[in-house]
Design a protein around this motif. Sequence first.
Motif, PDB file in Angstrom:
ATOM      1  N   VAL A 179       0.857  -1.226  -0.059  1.00  0.00           N
ATOM      2  CA  VAL A 179      -0.126  -0.073   0.011  1.00  0.00           C
ATOM      3  C   VAL A 179       0.879   1.220   0.132  1.00  0.00           C
ATOM      4  O   VAL A 179       1.933   1.478   0.752  1.00  0.00           O
ATOM      5  CB  VAL A 179      -0.986  -0.100   1.256  1.00  0.00           C
ATOM      6  N   PRO A 180       0.501   2.421  -0.993  1.00  0.00           N
ATOM      7  CA  PRO A 180       1.474   3.445  -0.846  1.00  0.00           C
ATOM      8  C   PRO A 180       1.523   4.101   0.270  1.00  0.00           C
ATOM      9  O   PRO A 180       0.160   4.404   0.973  1.00  0.00           O
ATOM     10  CB  PRO A 180       0.950   4.074  -2.163  1.00  0.00           C
ATOM     11  N   LYS A 181       2.500   4.636   0.823  1.00  0.00           N
ATOM     12  CA  LYS A 181       2.698   5.283   2.177  1.00  0.00           C
ATOM     13  C   LYS A 181       3.600   6.351   1.808  1.00  0.00           C
ATOM     14  O   LYS A 181       4.677   6.251   1.176  1.00  0.00           O
ATOM     15  CB  LYS A 181       3.147   4.743   3.444  1.00  0.00           C
ATOM     16  N   PRO A 182       3.534   7.599   2.465  1.00  0.00           N
ATOM     17  CA  PRO A 182       4.618   8.751   2.070  1.00  0.00           C
ATOM     18  C   PRO A 182       5.943   7.972   2.377  1.00  0.00           C
ATOM     19  O   PRO A 182       6.249   7.322   3.383  1.00  0.00           O
ATOM     20  CB  PRO A 182       4.162   9.675   3.324  1.00  0.00           C
ATOM     21  N   LEU A 188       7.589   5.928   0.729  1.00  0.00           N
ATOM     22  CA  LEU A 188       7.842   4.732  -0.251  1.00  0.00           C
ATOM     23  C   LEU A 188       8.493   4.882  -1.380  1.00  0.00           C
ATOM     24  O   LEU A 188       8.058   6.002  -2.223  1.00  0.00           O
ATOM     25  CB  LEU A 188       6.611   4.016  -0.236  1.00  0.00           C
ATOM     26  N   ARG A 225       2.821  12.042  -1.038  1.00  0.00           N
ATOM     27  CA  ARG A 225       1.372  12.455   0.031  1.00  0.00           C
ATOM     28  C   ARG A 225       0.369  11.310  -0.353  1.00  0.00           C
ATOM     29  O   ARG A 225      -0.004  10.922  -1.482  1.00  0.00           O
ATOM     30  CB  ARG A 225       0.878  13.614  -0.192  1.00  0.00           C
ATOM     31  N   VAL A 226      -0.468  10.690   0.568  1.00  0.00           N
ATOM     32  CA  VAL A 226      -1.447  10.010   0.377  1.00  0.00           C
ATOM     33  C   VAL A 226      -2.586  10.534   1.533  1.00  0.00           C
ATOM     34  O   VAL A 226      -2.456  10.468   2.644  1.00  0.00           O
ATOM     35  CB  VAL A 226      -1.217   8.307   0.874  1.00  0.00           C
ATOM     36  N   THR A 227      -3.760  10.636   0.900  1.00  0.00           N
ATOM     37  CA  THR A 227      -4.899  10.979   1.843  1.00  0.00           C
ATOM     38  C   THR A 227      -6.022   9.920   1.383  1.00  0.00           C
ATOM     39  O   THR A 227      -6.383   9.782   0.053  1.00  0.00           O
ATOM     40  CB  THR A 227      -5.538  12.249   1.452  1.00  0.00           C
ATOM     41  N   PRO A 228      -6.214   8.859   2.145  1.00  0.00           N
ATOM     42  CA  PRO A 228      -6.948   7.544   1.775  1.00  0.00           C
ATOM     43  C   PRO A 228      -8.284   8.077   1.101  1.00  0.00           C
ATOM     44  O   PRO A 228      -9.156   9.014   1.609  1.00  0.00           O
ATOM     45  CB  PRO A 228      -7.207   6.865   2.955  1.00  0.00           C
TER      46      PRO A 228
END
Length: 159
Positions: free
Chosen positions: A63-66, A68, A87-90
């Motif tokens: 799963v993409p996470k800041p 990575l 940046r990831v905002t689900p």
Amino acid sequence: MILNFSFKFIVRREGLALQFVYDETYRVVSAASVDVLWQKLINLADISWHPFLTSTNAPQGLVPKPGLIYQVVTRLFPIPIRIFVERVTPMELLSVRVMTIPGVENRVTYRVESTLWGSYISYSVNLRGWLSPLLWWLIQPYMKQVAAQLAQAAEQVAL
């Protein structure tokens, strides 16, 4: 179907050098839900829907996470390119930096949102640097298809 398209090209003079900036956004409506679109987007191991990318080294379920960093191979150049997740905002936003070659800074942002008319997918590309005109010329035909291909792949999963 492309609903909205914007393009900005800026040339700035900074000292003795010119700075090229390309900023393009495509927005597409999809019949798939935001959940399905998001799951398709964050599945880094399955990029079969992407018109420009052919393979990735991301394992299934990652799963993409800041922070990575993973690699992809493009259709134009058979060399690995590193992708840095910024940046990831689900269920809303995924922003990555594509680290191609010195002289080009490439940021890509995906946004998904639910509305009364369906789900929107926005795909934005921002290129900066002295080599960006050449890279833009090479990748632009593929970039026009990304949001539509993601929508189509998500709709097929939803069926």
